[in-house]
Design a protein around this motif. Structure first.
Motif, short mmCIF file in Angstrom:
data_model
loop_
_atom_site.label_atom_id
_atom_site.label_comp_id
_atom_site.label_asym_id
_atom_site.label_seq_id
_atom_site.Cartn_x
_atom_site.Cartn_y
_atom_site.Cartn_z
N LYS A 1 0.38 12.65 -0.66
CA LYS A 1 -0.01 11.47 0.11
C LYS A 1 -1.16 11.80 1.06
O LYS A 1 -2.12 11.05 1.18
CB LYS A 1 1.18 10.95 0.92
N SER A 2 -1.05 12.93 1.71
CA SER A 2 -2.10 13.33 2.66
C SER A 2 -3.44 13.49 1.95
O SER A 2 -4.48 13.05 2.46
CB SER A 2 -1.73 14.64 3.34
N GLY A 3 -3.45 14.11 0.79
CA GLY A 3 -4.68 14.31 0.04
C GLY A 3 -5.30 12.99 -0.40
O GLY A 3 -6.52 12.79 -0.30
N ILE A 4 -4.45 12.08 -0.87
CA ILE A 4 -4.94 10.77 -1.33
C ILE A 4 -5.52 9.98 -0.17
O ILE A 4 -6.62 9.43 -0.25
CB ILE A 4 -3.80 9.98 -2.03
N LEU B 1 0.83 -1.20 0.00
CA LEU B 1 0.00 0.00 0.00
C LEU B 1 0.86 1.26 0.00
O LEU B 1 0.55 2.25 -0.67
CB LEU B 1 -0.94 0.02 1.21
N GLY B 2 1.94 1.22 0.75
CA GLY B 2 2.86 2.36 0.79
C GLY B 2 3.47 2.64 -0.58
O GLY B 2 3.57 3.80 -0.99
N GLU B 3 3.87 1.57 -1.28
CA GLU B 3 4.44 1.76 -2.61
C GLU B 3 3.39 2.28 -3.60
O GLU B 3 3.68 3.15 -4.42
CB GLU B 3 5.03 0.44 -3.11
N ALA B 4 2.16 1.78 -3.48
CA ALA B 4 1.09 2.27 -4.36
C ALA B 4 0.79 3.73 -4.05
O ALA B 4 0.55 4.53 -4.97
CB ALA B 4 -0.16 1.42 -4.18
N LEU B 5 0.83 4.10 -2.76
CA LEU B 5 0.60 5.49 -2.37
C LEU B 5 1.70 6.39 -2.91
O LEU B 5 1.43 7.48 -3.41
CB LEU B 5 0.51 5.59 -0.85
N GLU B 6 2.93 5.93 -2.83
CA GLU B 6 4.07 6.70 -3.38
C GLU B 6 3.87 6.93 -4.87
O GLU B 6 4.09 8.03 -5.37
CB GLU B 6 5.39 5.95 -3.14
N ALA B 7 3.43 5.89 -5.59
CA ALA B 7 3.24 6.00 -7.04
C ALA B 7 2.12 7.00 -7.36
O ALA B 7 2.26 7.81 -8.29
CB ALA B 7 2.93 4.64 -7.64
N LEU B 8 1.04 6.95 -6.60
CA LEU B 8 -0.05 7.90 -6.83
C LEU B 8 0.36 9.33 -6.49
O LEU B 8 -0.01 10.27 -7.20
CB LEU B 8 -1.27 7.51 -5.98
N ALA B 9 1.14 9.49 -5.42
CA ALA B 9 1.55 10.82 -4.99
C ALA B 9 2.59 11.42 -5.93
O ALA B 9 2.82 12.63 -5.91
CB ALA B 9 2.09 10.77 -3.57
N ALA B 10 3.22 10.61 -6.78
CA ALA B 10 4.22 11.10 -7.72
C ALA B 10 3.58 11.88 -8.87
O ALA B 10 4.28 12.63 -9.56
CB ALA B 10 5.04 9.93 -8.26
N LYS B 11 2.30 11.73 -9.05
CA LYS B 11 1.60 12.47 -10.12
C LYS B 11 1.54 13.94 -9.75
O LYS B 11 1.44 14.29 -8.57
CB LYS B 11 0.21 11.90 -10.33
N PRO B 12 1.56 14.82 -10.74
CA PRO B 12 1.52 16.26 -10.45
C PRO B 12 0.22 16.65 -9.72
O PRO B 12 -0.86 16.20 -10.06
CB PRO B 12 1.55 16.92 -11.83
#
Length: 134
Positions: free
Chosen positions: A28-31, A13-24
């Motif tokens: 992480k907090s918002g997601i 989940l942490g890695e998936a969160l990192e990948a999502l947060a990498a988008k412009p």
């Protein structure tokens, strides 16, 4: 006002969160905030659905029974009217006394239906009770 939280999540989940947060424009907090808000909203909706499900099922069954009863009554009435019209000879135009009696009987019938509906008494229920007593 925002609160700081320290959370532990699985590595995947942490890695998936990192990948999502990498988008412009994503954080992480918002997601996590959006995901948690959506999860809580779904859970609340599910609880409401669970509370209403039994009532809605009962209402659906009652509507089904009422629909069946109405269909039986309408079919019975239509068969009776058809039979009555087939076996009853029409009155001659000159027989005003018979027509007057017919009008009086009809008015008495309509008045009786009105009284029965206002009082809450039902003829079919009375017939059922009379049959049960026999």
């Amino acid at each position: 006002m925002k609160m700081r939280q320290n959370l532990y999540i699985d590595r995947q989940l942490g890695e998936a969160l990192e990948a999502l947060a990498a988008k412009p424009g994503a954080t992480k907090s918002g997601i996590v905030n959006d995901a948690l808000a959506a999860w809580i909203a779904r859970r609340g909706a599910k609880e409401i659905d669970d509370l209403l499900k039994g009532r809605l099922d009962r209402i659906s069954r009652e509507i089904g029974h009422a629909r069946r009863d109405i269909e039986v009554l309408l079919e019975s009435l239509s068969l009776f009217v058809r039979y009555q019209l087939m076996v009853t000879a029409p009155l001659p135009e000159a027989d005003t006394a018979a027509r007057a009696v017919g009008r009086e009987r009809f008015e008495a019938f309509v008045a009786q239906v009105g009284r029965q509906m206002c009082s809450g008494k039902r003829t079919i229920g009375a017939l059922d009770e009379a049959e049960a007593e026999r």
